[in-house]
Design an enzyme around this catalytic site. Structure first.
Site, PDB file in Angstrom:
ATOM      1  N   GLU A  24      18.356  -0.594 -13.986  1.00 35.01           N
ATOM      2  CA  GLU A  24      17.970  -1.438 -13.150  1.00 35.01           C
ATOM      3  C   GLU A  24      19.012  -1.803 -11.942  1.00 35.01           C
ATOM      4  OE1 GLU A  24      15.651  -2.926 -11.744  1.00 35.01           O
ATOM      5  OE2 GLU A  24      13.880  -3.028 -12.511  1.00 35.01           O
ATOM      6  N   ASN A 171      10.274  -8.866  -7.304  1.00 30.88           N
ATOM      7  CA  ASN A 171      11.156  -7.660  -7.173  1.00 30.88           C
ATOM      8  C   ASN A 171      11.361  -7.512  -5.701  1.00 30.88           C
ATOM      9  OD1 ASN A 171      12.334  -5.441  -9.464  1.00 30.88           O
ATOM     10  ND2 ASN A 171       9.895  -5.420  -9.450  1.00 30.88           N
ATOM     11  N   ASP A 223       9.409  -2.116  -5.248  1.00 26.84           N
ATOM     12  CA  ASP A 223      10.875  -2.352  -7.363  1.00 26.84           C
ATOM     13  C   ASP A 223      11.584  -2.845  -6.009  1.00 26.84           C
ATOM     14  OD1 ASP A 223      12.005  -2.733  -9.188  1.00 26.84           O
ATOM     15  OD2 ASP A 223      10.265  -0.874  -9.676  1.00 26.84           O
TER      16      ASP A 223
END
Length: 313
Positions: A24, A171, A223
């Protein structure tokens, strides 16, 4: 890679053969010509120097989900128990010689009052003015608890009260090139929504929340995201192996396949900011050889420099 009519996302082999569990928060540091990202459950911050292919890892004492930098290169990290400042020592020789990741001792800056047990920060980044934003989640996604909230951490070191609440899996934070529009998503399967807000660049207050895109109408879950120089919003479509680009009007105008099923977040980088780097998640079952790795694509558009935190950590 060259920008072509149908660009392909290719695995970045220099990033290493060991996949991330949850890759991430990619952040491009132009001064170093390096890409940073995190592996959340492994508690790692990773750096890849693009020109040399040298990889360095730093180990934190708790899960780290998102990072930003101040102008001195100090890291602002959203972790399990709060927001932290940390200095990453230069230790490439130790990492390169098999010494493993270098342990880092963070300094706690602030923490919200978590509404539930087993929560942590998730997606986060700075707005165009250098305020750091990040949201919290209940880590058990299966529970689908809307206990998360979005917070603002300003240059004075003040953590706001919840600015947006009732989030399940926060997100998709990003800002338009002029900073006047803020984007936010909830990637939980029960939500799959991207919102846009009018953003007051002077006060850091988002208003007029509206649905920007409903991914029930498309493939995957929204995301992590990035905005390009044209003001278009790129979102990783988790579970669909896609990057989706929406115009500022919310129209889907492009999509690019990613070899990993669960692309997690994207960031523009490279010398000319014309490469889109994509981190990914490795599923617990039925993972492919590409899941959990880093990818790069030349989409034919350029990005914007990642803002630094306006305060001094």
């Amino acid at each position: 890679m060259s920008a072509v009519a149908n660009p392909r996302a290719e695995r970045v082999e220099a990033a290493g053969q060991a996949p991330a569990s949850v890759g991430e928060s990619p952040v491009w540091r132009a001064a170093e010509q390096a890409l940073y990202w995190v592996d959340i459950p492994a508690r790692l911050i990773v750096r890849l120097r693009i020109n040399s292919g040298r990889r360095t890892e730093w180990l934190l004492p708790e899960k780290v989900a998102c990072i930003a930098f101040d102008r001195r290169g100090t890291v602002l990290a959203g972790c399990e128990t709060g927001l932290f400042a940390l200095t990453l020592p230069e230790a490439e020789s130790a990492a390169a010689s098999g010494g493993g990741p270098v342990k880092v001792v963070p300094r706690k800056l602030a923490a919200p009052t978590f509404a539930f047990d087993d929560m942590r920060f998730n997606d986060g980044r700075c707005d165009r003015q250098g305020r750091f934003w990040s949201g919290t989640i209940v880590q058990d996604m299966a529970a689908a608890v809307p206990g998360g909230a979005l917070y603002r951490f300003d240059e004075r070191g003040v953590l706001s009260a919840p600015v947006v609440d009732a989030l399940i899996t926060q997100n998709g934070l990003a800002w338009s090139p002029d900073g006047s529009t803020m984007y936010l998503s909830d990637s939980h399967p029960l939500r799959r929504l991207i919102w846009a807000f009018d953003y007051d660049i002077e006060t850091g207050e988002p208003r007029n929340r509206r649905v920007f895109a409903d991914l029930h109408d498309y493939a995957g879950r929204p995301d992590g995201a990035a905005v390009d120089a044209d003001g278009c919003y790129w979102i990783c479509a988790n579970d669909a192996g896609l990057l989706l680009r929406f115009t500022p009007e919310g129209k889907l105008d492009r999509q690019i396949a990613v070899p990993a099923t669960k692309p997690a977040m994207c960031a523009f980088g490279g010398r000319d900011l014309d490469t889109l780097f994509v981190t990914s998640i490795r599923p617990a079952a039925n993972a492919s050889e590409h899941d959990g790795h880093l990818f790069a694509v030349r989409p034919g558009v350029t990005g914007l420099p990642e803002p630094e935190f306006a305060g001094i950590l």
